[in-house]
Write a protein that holds these residues in place. Structure first.
Motif, mmCIF file in Angstrom:
data_model
loop_
_atom_site.group_PDB
_atom_site.id
_atom_site.type_symbol
_atom_site.label_atom_id
_atom_site.label_comp_id
_atom_site.label_asym_id
_atom_site.label_seq_id
_atom_site.Cartn_x
_atom_site.Cartn_y
_atom_site.Cartn_z
ATOM 1 N N PRO A 3 0.828 -1.203 0.000
ATOM 2 C CA PRO A 3 0.000 0.000 0.000
ATOM 3 C C PRO A 3 0.866 1.257 0.000
ATOM 4 O O PRO A 3 1.984 1.253 0.499
ATOM 5 N N CYS A 12 -6.571 9.711 -2.436
ATOM 6 C CA CYS A 12 -6.684 8.257 -2.576
ATOM 7 C C CYS A 12 -6.445 7.768 -4.002
ATOM 8 O O CYS A 12 -5.840 6.716 -4.218
ATOM 9 N N ALA A 16 -3.516 5.167 -4.917
ATOM 10 C CA ALA A 16 -3.804 3.882 -5.567
ATOM 11 C C ALA A 16 -2.966 3.743 -6.844
ATOM 12 O O ALA A 16 -2.411 2.674 -7.116
ATOM 13 N N HIS A 95 -14.213 6.475 -2.422
ATOM 14 C CA HIS A 95 -12.819 6.332 -1.979
ATOM 15 C C HIS A 95 -12.195 5.237 -2.838
ATOM 16 O O HIS A 95 -12.766 4.154 -2.973
ATOM 17 N N TRP A 96 -11.041 5.524 -3.447
ATOM 18 C CA TRP A 96 -10.335 4.542 -4.277
ATOM 19 C C TRP A 96 -9.507 3.610 -3.404
ATOM 20 O O TRP A 96 -8.764 4.071 -2.538
ATOM 21 N N VAL A 97 -9.605 2.304 -3.636
ATOM 22 C CA VAL A 97 -8.734 1.307 -3.014
ATOM 23 C C VAL A 97 -8.337 0.293 -4.094
ATOM 24 O O VAL A 97 -8.910 0.279 -5.182
ATOM 25 N N VAL A 108 -7.047 -6.026 0.287
ATOM 26 C CA VAL A 108 -7.372 -4.699 -0.192
ATOM 27 C C VAL A 108 -6.313 -3.760 0.360
ATOM 28 O O VAL A 108 -6.029 -3.762 1.560
ATOM 29 N N ASP A 110 -5.590 -0.127 1.159
ATOM 30 C CA ASP A 110 -6.354 1.099 1.423
ATOM 31 C C ASP A 110 -5.373 2.180 1.877
ATOM 32 O O ASP A 110 -4.666 2.012 2.862
ATOM 33 N N SER A 111 -5.334 3.283 1.163
ATOM 34 C CA SER A 111 -4.344 4.338 1.397
ATOM 35 C C SER A 111 -4.673 5.269 2.560
ATOM 36 O O SER A 111 -3.875 6.137 2.898
ATOM 37 N N LYS A 112 -5.829 5.102 3.188
ATOM 38 C CA LYS A 112 -6.248 6.024 4.248
ATOM 39 C C LYS A 112 -5.250 6.017 5.411
ATOM 40 O O LYS A 112 -4.969 4.983 6.004
ATOM 41 N N ASN A 118 -3.054 -0.763 6.617
ATOM 42 C CA ASN A 118 -3.487 -0.385 5.275
ATOM 43 C C ASN A 118 -3.665 -1.587 4.362
ATOM 44 O O ASN A 118 -4.075 -1.442 3.220
#
Length: 136
Positions: A3, A12, A16, A95-97, A108, A110-112, A118
């Motif tokens: 990630p 995001c 990604a 939200h892009w993942v 997955v 996830d950049s959050k 993540n």
């Protein structure tokens, strides 16, 4: 694949793209900005064109269409996914993942920034609306 953490609240799509390209957030942001793509632009998370353009610049091929999510098992080995999909003032946002299946293991990315991890495997909590298949 690892990630990449978004360095801006709305980054995001850039994060990604960076994860798919194997570059840092800063490197992806510089390339995005040179293309006229900025995290603060709400179309980055309400349209697919900017992310597609950035990925093309990195030499990454994606499907020309968004495919409705049906099940985790039916996903391709790599896909950009729209989660937290909602409509605000008549405009869709998400939200892009990234979904990645490597060596039989699904996860997955996830950049959050606020997440404890993540790399997510809590598939029951993630509610994808649609995905874009990543070819390479």
């Amino acid at each position: 694949m690892e990630p990449v953490i978004q360095e801006e609240t709305t980054g995001c799509g850039i994060a990604a793209s960076a994860a798919l390209a194997g570059v840092s957030y800063t490197e992806a942001k510089l390339k995005a900005n040179a293309l006229g793509i900025y995290a603060a632009d709400t179309s980055l998370w309400s349209e697919t064109g900017h992310v597609r353009k950035l990925l093309r610049e990195f030499g990454i091929s994606v499907s020309p269409k968004e495919t409705p999510f049906e099940s985790w098992e039916r996903l391709p080995d790599k896909a950009l996914m729209a989660i937290k999909w909602r409509v605000e003032q008549g405009k869709p946002f998400w939200h892009w993942v990234l979904f990645v299946r490597e060596n039989g293991e699904a996860k997955v990315l996830d950049s959050k920034k606020a997440l404890k991890s993540n790399v997510r495997r809590d598939f029951g909590r993630i509610k994808p609306k649609w995905y874009i298949e990543v070819s390479n």
